[in-house]
Write a protein that holds these residues in place. Sequence first.
Motif, PDB file in Angstrom:
ATOM      1  N   SER A  61       0.835  -1.197   0.000  1.00 13.13           N
ATOM      2  CA  SER A  61       0.000   0.000   0.000  1.00 13.13           C
ATOM      3  C   SER A  61       0.874   1.253   0.000  1.00 13.13           C
ATOM      4  O   SER A  61       2.048   1.221   0.350  1.00 13.13           O
ATOM      5  CB  SER A  61      -0.899   0.010   1.240  1.00 13.13           C
ATOM      6  OG  SER A  61      -1.728  -1.126   1.250  1.00 13.13           O
ATOM      7  N   LEU A 106      -0.806   6.887   2.453  1.00  8.99           N
ATOM      8  CA  LEU A 106      -2.145   6.446   2.833  1.00  8.99           C
ATOM      9  C   LEU A 106      -2.132   5.900   4.265  1.00  8.99           C
ATOM     10  O   LEU A 106      -3.047   6.160   5.046  1.00  8.99           O
ATOM     11  CB  LEU A 106      -2.645   5.386   1.856  1.00  8.99           C
ATOM     12  CG  LEU A 106      -4.151   5.122   1.831  1.00  8.99           C
ATOM     13  CD1 LEU A 106      -4.933   6.386   1.521  1.00  8.99           C
ATOM     14  CD2 LEU A 106      -4.478   4.020   0.830  1.00  8.99           C
ATOM     15  N   HIS A 107      -1.085   5.150   4.603  1.00 12.20           N
ATOM     16  CA  HIS A 107      -0.924   4.673   5.982  1.00 12.20           C
ATOM     17  C   HIS A 107      -0.798   5.862   6.949  1.00 12.20           C
ATOM     18  O   HIS A 107      -1.385   5.856   8.032  1.00 12.20           O
ATOM     19  CB  HIS A 107       0.317   3.788   6.107  1.00 12.20           C
ATOM     20  CG  HIS A 107       0.084   2.363   5.759  1.00 12.20           C
ATOM     21  ND1 HIS A 107      -0.085   1.925   4.468  1.00 12.20           N
ATOM     22  CD2 HIS A 107      -0.027   1.254   6.538  1.00 12.20           C
ATOM     23  CE1 HIS A 107      -0.276   0.621   4.453  1.00 12.20           C
ATOM     24  NE2 HIS A 107      -0.249   0.193   5.703  1.00 12.20           N
ATOM     25  N   SER A 108      -0.019   6.865   6.537  1.00  9.51           N
ATOM     26  CA  SER A 108       0.163   8.049   7.389  1.00  9.51           C
ATOM     27  C   SER A 108      -1.156   8.777   7.608  1.00  9.51           C
ATOM     28  O   SER A 108      -1.454   9.229   8.719  1.00  9.51           O
ATOM     29  CB  SER A 108       1.189   8.999   6.766  1.00  9.51           C
ATOM     30  OG  SER A 108       2.456   8.400   6.724  1.00  9.51           O
ATOM     31  N   HIS A 109      -1.962   8.894   6.550  1.00  6.22           N
ATOM     32  CA  HIS A 109      -3.278   9.542   6.674  1.00  6.22           C
ATOM     33  C   HIS A 109      -4.161   8.773   7.658  1.00  6.22           C
ATOM     34  O   HIS A 109      -4.842   9.374   8.507  1.00  6.22           O
ATOM     35  CB  HIS A 109      -3.966   9.599   5.309  1.00  6.22           C
ATOM     36  CG  HIS A 109      -3.485  10.717   4.455  1.00  6.22           C
ATOM     37  ND1 HIS A 109      -4.043  11.024   3.231  1.00  6.22           N
ATOM     38  CD2 HIS A 109      -2.475  11.609   4.612  1.00  6.22           C
ATOM     39  CE1 HIS A 109      -3.430  12.061   2.689  1.00  6.22           C
ATOM     40  NE2 HIS A 109      -2.464  12.422   3.514  1.00  6.22           N
ATOM     41  N   ALA A 110      -4.167   7.454   7.541  1.00  2.69           N
ATOM     42  CA  ALA A 110      -5.001   6.626   8.419  1.00  2.69           C
ATOM     43  C   ALA A 110      -4.540   6.748   9.869  1.00  2.69           C
ATOM     44  O   ALA A 110      -5.361   6.866  10.788  1.00  2.69           O
ATOM     45  CB  ALA A 110      -4.946   5.165   7.961  1.00  2.69           C
ATOM     46  N   PHE A 111      -3.228   6.739  10.070  1.00  3.37           N
ATOM     47  CA  PHE A 111      -2.659   6.844  11.417  1.00  3.37           C
ATOM     48  C   PHE A 111      -2.984   8.209  12.027  1.00  3.37           C
ATOM     49  O   PHE A 111      -3.429   8.304  13.181  1.00  3.37           O
ATOM     50  CB  PHE A 111      -1.145   6.633  11.318  1.00  3.37           C
ATOM     51  CG  PHE A 111      -0.436   6.485  12.629  1.00  3.37           C
ATOM     52  CD1 PHE A 111      -1.010   5.824  13.705  1.00  3.37           C
ATOM     53  CD2 PHE A 111       0.853   6.985  12.791  1.00  3.37           C
ATOM     54  CE1 PHE A 111      -0.342   5.672  14.910  1.00  3.37           C
ATOM     55  CE2 PHE A 111       1.534   6.842  13.984  1.00  3.37           C
ATOM     56  CZ  PHE A 111       0.939   6.192  15.046  1.00  3.37           C
ATOM     57  N   ALA A 132      -5.448  10.216  11.236  1.00  3.41           N
ATOM     58  CA  ALA A 132      -6.890  10.291  11.493  1.00  3.41           C
ATOM     59  C   ALA A 132      -7.268   9.510  12.748  1.00  3.41           C
ATOM     60  O   ALA A 132      -8.098   9.959  13.547  1.00  3.41           O
ATOM     61  CB  ALA A 132      -7.664   9.759  10.291  1.00  3.41           C
ATOM     62  N   ALA A 133      -6.661   8.339  12.935  1.00  4.23           N
ATOM     63  CA  ALA A 133      -6.967   7.508  14.105  1.00  4.23           C
ATOM     64  C   ALA A 133      -6.571   8.218  15.395  1.00  4.23           C
ATOM     65  O   ALA A 133      -7.329   8.224  16.379  1.00  4.23           O
ATOM     66  CB  ALA A 133      -6.250   6.166  13.990  1.00  4.23           C
ATOM     67  N   PHE A 188      -0.686  -0.441  13.867  1.00  3.81           N
ATOM     68  CA  PHE A 188      -0.079   0.058  12.633  1.00  3.81           C
ATOM     69  C   PHE A 188       1.311  -0.520  12.403  1.00  3.81           C
ATOM     70  O   PHE A 188       1.821  -0.475  11.280  1.00  3.81           O
ATOM     71  CB  PHE A 188      -0.027   1.585  12.653  1.00  3.81           C
ATOM     72  CG  PHE A 188      -1.276   2.241  12.136  1.00  3.81           C
ATOM     73  CD1 PHE A 188      -1.394   2.590  10.795  1.00  3.81           C
ATOM     74  CD2 PHE A 188      -2.346   2.488  12.974  1.00  3.81           C
ATOM     75  CE1 PHE A 188      -2.551   3.177  10.314  1.00  3.81           C
ATOM     76  CE2 PHE A 188      -3.510   3.073  12.506  1.00  3.81           C
ATOM     77  CZ  PHE A 188      -3.618   3.432  11.169  1.00  3.81           C
TER      78      PHE A 188
END
Length: 200
Positions: free
Chosen positions: A152, A156-161, A163-164, A198
């Motif tokens: 991935s 995108l992982h950074s955005h999800a992290f 946001a979480a 993560f």
Amino acid sequence: MEVNKTLHSLKAQEKEARRQLIIDAAISLFSKRPISDVSVRDIAKQAEISPALIYRHFQDRDALFVEAFVKKSEDIIKGFERMMDENGHMNAEEVGVEFVSYLLDNDLFFRMMTYFMLDTNINEKSLHNFNENIRRLLGVFDEVFKDKKTESDIRLHSHAFFAALNGVLITYRQYPGRTENQVREHMIQLAKIIGKQFQT
């Protein structure tokens, strides 16, 4: 010559102190109301100065918002840089705890950031400058995922992290029936859990 240098230094210090006074007043108001509900006149009143004085330092309200945001987010980035210098690495759990801790200790900045997420009504130039700064912050998060073998997109992982972690702060900042210390400990534990998820 020495007198001139001293006077120049004093003027520079006075100018910087005035800028900081304006930024502090802006943060105070931006943490209570959406950006579109805050005017330069409101900020001037909060800082107890004239609106004209604000325009000597900032082009407009939106430029002032971005300046305030950048100043505070630089502190977060410096915290991550210190962590990197001390440990030689950063993992998601450590970054999560550092991020949540900073926003708990800087509640006005967190509230200001939250209002911005709900009301991005600023001009295009200021929005561009804001996005550049957010990219710098997310770049720190990217470092966490660079060593992961993932197909991935890292960003995108950074955005999800990101946001979480913000979700933890929004959801539990006013946890009913718990003391401030209990709320803090709860959110730190949640940040650790998210970080571990993560990392897997």
